[in-house]
Design an enzyme around this catalytic site. Sequence first.
Site, mmCIF file in Angstrom:
data_model
loop_
_atom_site.group_PDB
_atom_site.id
_atom_site.type_symbol
_atom_site.label_atom_id
_atom_site.label_comp_id
_atom_site.label_asym_id
_atom_site.label_seq_id
_atom_site.Cartn_x
_atom_site.Cartn_y
_atom_site.Cartn_z
ATOM 1 C CG ASP A 29 -8.665 73.161 78.237
ATOM 2 O OD1 ASP A 29 -7.875 73.321 79.610
ATOM 3 O OD2 ASP A 29 -7.728 72.139 77.753
ATOM 4 C CB ILE A 30 -5.346 72.425 74.374
ATOM 5 C CG1 ILE A 30 -4.566 72.216 72.656
ATOM 6 C CG2 ILE A 30 -4.565 71.308 74.860
ATOM 7 C CD1 ILE A 30 -4.015 72.801 72.576
ATOM 8 C CG ASN A 86 -6.144 74.036 89.084
ATOM 9 O OD1 ASN A 86 -7.147 73.393 89.925
ATOM 10 N ND2 ASN A 86 -6.386 73.239 87.727
ATOM 11 C CB VAL A 95 -0.654 76.563 81.725
ATOM 12 C CG1 VAL A 95 -0.105 78.422 81.323
ATOM 13 C CG2 VAL A 95 -0.868 75.462 80.541
ATOM 14 C CG HIS A 99 -5.475 79.000 84.063
ATOM 15 N ND1 HIS A 99 -4.323 79.449 84.306
ATOM 16 C CD2 HIS A 99 -5.950 77.490 83.647
ATOM 17 C CE1 HIS A 99 -3.984 77.771 83.832
ATOM 18 N NE2 HIS A 99 -4.790 76.409 84.347
ATOM 19 C CG HIS A 101 -10.130 75.062 84.196
ATOM 20 N ND1 HIS A 101 -9.351 74.621 83.344
ATOM 21 C CD2 HIS A 101 -8.426 75.354 85.078
ATOM 22 C CE1 HIS A 101 -7.997 74.348 83.708
ATOM 23 N NE2 HIS A 101 -7.406 74.684 84.383
HETATM 24 P P1 5GP Z 1 -3.845 73.511 84.893
HETATM 25 O O1 5GP Z 1 -3.592 72.138 84.964
HETATM 26 O O2 5GP Z 1 -2.530 74.764 84.377
HETATM 27 O O3 5GP Z 1 -5.117 74.795 86.012
HETATM 28 O O4 5GP Z 1 -5.512 74.130 83.723
HETATM 29 C C1 5GP Z 1 -4.171 74.112 81.624
HETATM 30 C C2 5GP Z 1 -5.219 74.062 80.983
HETATM 31 O O5 5GP Z 1 -4.806 74.334 79.912
HETATM 32 C C3 5GP Z 1 -5.128 72.278 80.851
HETATM 33 O O6 5GP Z 1 -6.804 72.008 80.870
HETATM 34 C C4 5GP Z 1 -4.662 71.808 79.558
HETATM 35 O O7 5GP Z 1 -5.244 71.400 78.303
HETATM 36 C C5 5GP Z 1 -4.311 73.367 78.692
HETATM 37 N N1 5GP Z 1 -4.033 73.926 78.332
HETATM 38 C C6 5GP Z 1 -2.512 73.104 77.686
HETATM 39 N N2 5GP Z 1 -2.192 73.888 76.339
HETATM 40 C C7 5GP Z 1 -2.764 74.605 75.294
HETATM 41 C C8 5GP Z 1 -2.459 75.292 74.368
HETATM 42 O O8 5GP Z 1 -1.644 75.368 74.109
HETATM 43 N N3 5GP Z 1 -3.743 75.696 74.130
HETATM 44 C C9 5GP Z 1 -4.776 75.858 74.839
HETATM 45 N N4 5GP Z 1 -5.801 75.963 74.197
HETATM 46 N N5 5GP Z 1 -4.798 74.613 75.904
HETATM 47 C C10 5GP Z 1 -3.909 74.451 77.136
#
Ligand code: 5GP
Length: 112
Positions: A29-30, A86, A95, A99, A101
């Site tokens: 995760d970034i 999520n 996103v 995915h 986590h």
């Molecule tokens: P969500 O809130 O949708 O479950 O989690 C999305 C996750 O994607 C977040 O933890 C965010 O830090 C990660 N994320 C968003 N954009 C990028 C990206 O461009 N690269 C990577 N490696 N992670 C990302």
Amino acid sequence: MDCIFCKIASGEIKTNIAYQDETAVAFPDINPKAPVHLLIIPRKHIECIADLTVDEEKLMGHLVSIANKLAQQQGISKSGYRLVINCGPHGGQVVPHIHIHLLGGRQMGRLG
Ligand code: 5GP
Ligand code: ZN
């Protein structure tokens, strides 16, 4: 398709790949929320777990198996870890590409 995770899966956006095969990819995760924070995604663009069909049950099981393998590789199998998916606005999904986590390496808080 303008999806950041599709672009990571296709290699269009370069990222450290922790694992990949024909159907799935895992990468850090970034913005990590724990010492270990990896994302495991299907290559197929599916927006949210609410959109899964019966045909994709095996795929989701595969993603969980990958998460377990990565947890072992990261040395957090014994200490424990958390898998989070999520879905949608109230689920906190940012996103819109499924995915998982994988979070570990610290004590997680209790839910709720
Ligand atoms: P969500 O809130 O949708 O479950 O989690 C999305 C996750 O994607 C977040 O933890 C965010 O830090 C990660 N994320 C968003 N954009 C990028 C990206 O461009 N690269 C990577 N490696 N992670 C990302
Ligand atoms: Zn996508």
